[in-house]
Design a protein around this motif. Structure first.
Motif, PDB file in Angstrom:
ATOM      1  N   CYS A   1       5.162  -6.383   8.635  1.00  0.00           N
ATOM      2  CA  CYS A   1       4.337  -6.213   7.441  1.00  0.00           C
ATOM      3  C   CYS A   1       5.112  -5.420   6.391  1.00  0.00           C
ATOM      4  CB  CYS A   1       3.058  -5.485   7.824  1.00  0.00           C
ATOM      5  SG  CYS A   1       2.081  -5.016   6.400  1.00  0.00           S
ATOM      6  N   MET A   2       5.148  -5.953   5.166  1.00  0.00           N
ATOM      7  CA  MET A   2       5.877  -5.278   4.084  1.00  0.00           C
ATOM      8  C   MET A   2       4.936  -4.527   3.160  1.00  0.00           C
ATOM      9  SD  MET A   2       9.228  -5.595   3.312  1.00  0.00           S
ATOM     10  CE  MET A   2       9.434  -6.004   1.592  1.00  0.00           C
ATOM     11  N   LYS A   3       3.814  -5.162   2.840  1.00  0.00           N
ATOM     12  CA  LYS A   3       2.873  -4.632   1.856  1.00  0.00           C
ATOM     13  C   LYS A   3       1.482  -4.973   2.319  1.00  0.00           C
ATOM     14  CE  LYS A   3       4.819  -5.850  -2.275  1.00  0.00           C
ATOM     15  NZ  LYS A   3       6.070  -5.499  -2.427  1.00  0.00           N
ATOM     16  N   ARG A   4       0.537  -4.101   2.035  1.00  0.00           N
ATOM     17  CA  ARG A   4      -0.841  -4.388   2.423  1.00  0.00           C
ATOM     18  C   ARG A   4      -1.590  -5.087   1.291  1.00  0.00           C
ATOM     19  NH1 ARG A   4      -4.005  -0.548   3.013  1.00  0.00           N
ATOM     20  NH2 ARG A   4      -5.297  -1.274   4.708  1.00  0.00           N
ATOM     21  N   THR A   5      -1.343  -4.655   0.042  1.00  0.00           N
ATOM     22  CA  THR A   5      -2.018  -5.263  -1.112  1.00  0.00           C
ATOM     23  C   THR A   5      -0.976  -5.681  -2.139  1.00  0.00           C
ATOM     24  OG1 THR A   5      -3.558  -3.446  -0.784  1.00  0.00           O
ATOM     25  CG2 THR A   5      -4.008  -4.931  -2.611  1.00  0.00           C
TER      26      THR A   5
ATOM     27  N   THR B   1       1.867  -8.970   2.421  1.00  0.00           N
ATOM     28  CA  THR B   1       3.189  -9.593   2.369  1.00  0.00           C
ATOM     29  C   THR B   1       3.921  -9.295   3.665  1.00  0.00           C
ATOM     30  OG1 THR B   1       3.192  -9.045   0.025  1.00  0.00           O
ATOM     31  CG2 THR B   1       5.269  -9.809   0.939  1.00  0.00           C
TER      32      THR B   1
ATOM     33  N   LYS C   1       1.193   5.755  -6.607  1.00  0.00           N
ATOM     34  CA  LYS C   1       2.175   4.910  -7.266  1.00  0.00           C
ATOM     35  C   LYS C   1       1.863   4.974  -8.743  1.00  0.00           C
ATOM     36  CE  LYS C   1       3.487   1.652  -3.803  1.00  0.00           C
ATOM     37  NZ  LYS C   1       3.405   0.303  -3.312  1.00  0.00           N
TER      38      LYS C   1
ATOM     39  N   LYS D   1      -4.917  -4.206 -11.184  1.00  0.00           N
ATOM     40  CA  LYS D   1      -3.993  -3.074 -11.220  1.00  0.00           C
ATOM     41  C   LYS D   1      -4.286  -2.255 -12.459  1.00  0.00           C
ATOM     42  CE  LYS D   1      -0.458  -5.908  -9.140  1.00  0.00           C
ATOM     43  NZ  LYS D   1       0.976  -6.194  -9.043  1.00  0.00           N
TER      44      LYS D   1
ATOM     45  N   ILE E   1       7.721 -11.475  -4.763  1.00  0.00           N
ATOM     46  CA  ILE E   1       6.950 -12.071  -3.666  1.00  0.00           C
ATOM     47  C   ILE E   1       6.849 -13.593  -3.760  1.00  0.00           C
ATOM     48  CG2 ILE E   1       5.598  -9.996  -3.126  1.00  0.00           C
ATOM     49  CD1 ILE E   1       3.267 -11.326  -4.685  1.00  0.00           C
TER      50      ILE E   1
ATOM     51  N   GLN F   1      -2.223   5.011   1.373  1.00  0.00           N
ATOM     52  CA  GLN F   1      -1.003   4.761   0.605  1.00  0.00           C
ATOM     53  C   GLN F   1      -0.743   5.928  -0.337  1.00  0.00           C
ATOM     54  OE1 GLN F   1      -1.004   1.563  -2.361  1.00  0.00           O
ATOM     55  NE2 GLN F   1       0.634   0.640  -1.175  1.00  0.00           N
TER      56      GLN F   1
END
Ligand SMILES: [Zn+2]
Ligand SMILES: [Zn+2]
Length: 414
Positions: free
Chosen positions: A31-35, A38, A401, A321, A145, A398
């Protein structure tokens, strides 16, 4: 749907959730990213990709983005809310500095006119710089992505060149026959010229439905040119045609601030993304109505990316976002700056961290050194919770960011 990144970090075509689950279970991916969700493959595969077009509805407040492949499958949708606090923050900073100077805390001689950046020519305001970089940031994110092969930007609501010479419209961006693009362009221009305000009641009727009226009626030989058109709200327009009112004269006042910002954005984005194509809002609007899609920035982006052809939604998830500041620069508070503001973690938590509290995900809006937090949703609205949430009952999902991300699943979409 899950986004997939190859072993060498190049993006691949997205896959179904079931396949992703299998790959993760077999240890072939991580798993790379949750949201958005990815995964990264732990082995190298051949880069099989399709042509994917990225459509961006640019704006000075909100950016809509969407990726659509050649078959019309929608595989990405997002809406970014751009930061709107840059100029306030700079004013605040300059106040702090002025205050510090007046407190006579300086230990060296004052220097003047040493701010190279502010006296540079062709300089962009910090607000503009922030807006441009928000657009680029989202475009770059999508490129990490998904294997994007083409970018189309909607840069303005109308095409200024086509107003004088409608012939330039015939060679690009016209997909469906039977739409009067020349008139649609003029209409978009008239709405913009009149500041999206009814020119009779100046917005007093509170009717948000705006229409474009022919001053000399078409049946009396009135032309479709901008000089014969005026923006009216539906209420005024109906009573005008009913003979209950007569049109008040007078010119509309100049452009809004956002119009100037939009033009600056347009020029810069086209310069920074030289391979991108350009389209206009009036074209998008005609096709959005034809495809019967709701009026949202991300839906406009879908229409831009699909270039007006039928779409099928392979994803019904929209990413929302919101840009937030990198940090808080105030270091002390109190009348004589006697209280230091804690900038590090409090019990392992920082401002804008994404946390899970009682099974729901929130963001930290404010912290109390006594171990409590004020939470907000992804749109920045404070959530009132009783009792006041304790750090000890929260899980940090998380770290902070420079934008906060949430996702929503759309219903009734196919
Ligand atoms: Zn009106
Ligand atoms: Zn009319």
């Amino acid at each position: 749907m899950v986004y997939v990144i190859n072993f060498d970090n190049t993006p691949l075509m997205p896959c179904a959730s079931a396949i992703a689950r299998l790959l993760l279970k077999q240890g072939k991916a991580k798993c790379m990213k949750r949201t958005p969700f990815t995964i990264k493959l732990l082995y190298q595969t051949t880069n099989y990709t399709q042509n994917i077009t990225l459509g961006v509805d640019t704006g000075s407040g909100k950016i809509g983005s969407s990726a659509v492949n050649d078959k019309g499958d929608v595989i990405y949708m997002s809406q970014v809310e751009i930061r709107n606090d840059i100029s306030d923050k700079l004013k605040q900073r300059s106040n702090y500095r002025r205050n510090r100077r007046n407190r006579k805390t300086r230990y060296r001689k004052a220097r003047w006119l040493n701010r190279k950046n502010s006296i540079r020519s062709d300089r962009f305001s910090p607000t503009m710089t922030s807006k441009i970089s928000s657009h680029l940031k989202e475009i770059k994110f999508i490129q990490t992505i998904l294997p994007i092969s083409k970018i189309i930007l909607e840069t303005a609501t109308f095409d200024p060149h086509a107003l004088k010479n409608p012939a330039v419209l015939s060679n690009k961006w016209l997909y469906q026959k039977g739409i009067n693009y020349g008139f649609a362009n003029t209409k978009a221009y008239v709405l913009d010229r009149d500041n999206h305000t009814c020119q009779h009641c100046r917005g007093k009727s509170k009717d948000s439905k705006l229409e474009v009226h022919h001053i000399i009626f078409r049946k009396n030989g009135g032309s479709d040119e901008a000089s014969n058109l005026v923006t009216l709200c539906k209420m005024c327009h109906d009573s005008l045609h009913g003979g209950n009112i007569t049109l008040k004269g007078g010119k509309s006042k100049g452009y809004l601030k956002h119009a100037t910002q939009m033009n600056g954005l347009r020029v810069q984005l086209l310069k920074l993304l030289p391979s991108a194509d350009e389209t206009f809002g009036f074209v998008t609007k005609e096709h959005r109505q034809l495809l019967n899609l709701p009026k949202e920035h991300y839906m406009d982006a879908v229409v831009i990316a699909s270039q007006g052809s039928e779409v099928s939604f392979k994803t019904n998830v929209v990413l929302f976002k919101k840009g937030v500041s990198d940090g808080d620069y105030q270091q002390f508070k109190g009348i004589r700056s006697e209280q230091r503001i804690p900038t590090g973690k409090i019990q392992g938590f920082r401002k804008f961290d994404k946390v899970r509290y009682l099974g729901v995900e929130y963001f930290i809006k404010g912290r109390m050194s006594t171990g409590y937090a004020i939470l907000m949703d992804a749109k920045g609205t404070k959530v009132t919770l009783k009792p006041i949430p304790k750090f000890s009952k929260m899980e940090r999902v998380q770290a902070r960011k420079s934008w906060i991300i949430s996702q929503e699943t759309l219903q009734n979409i196919s």
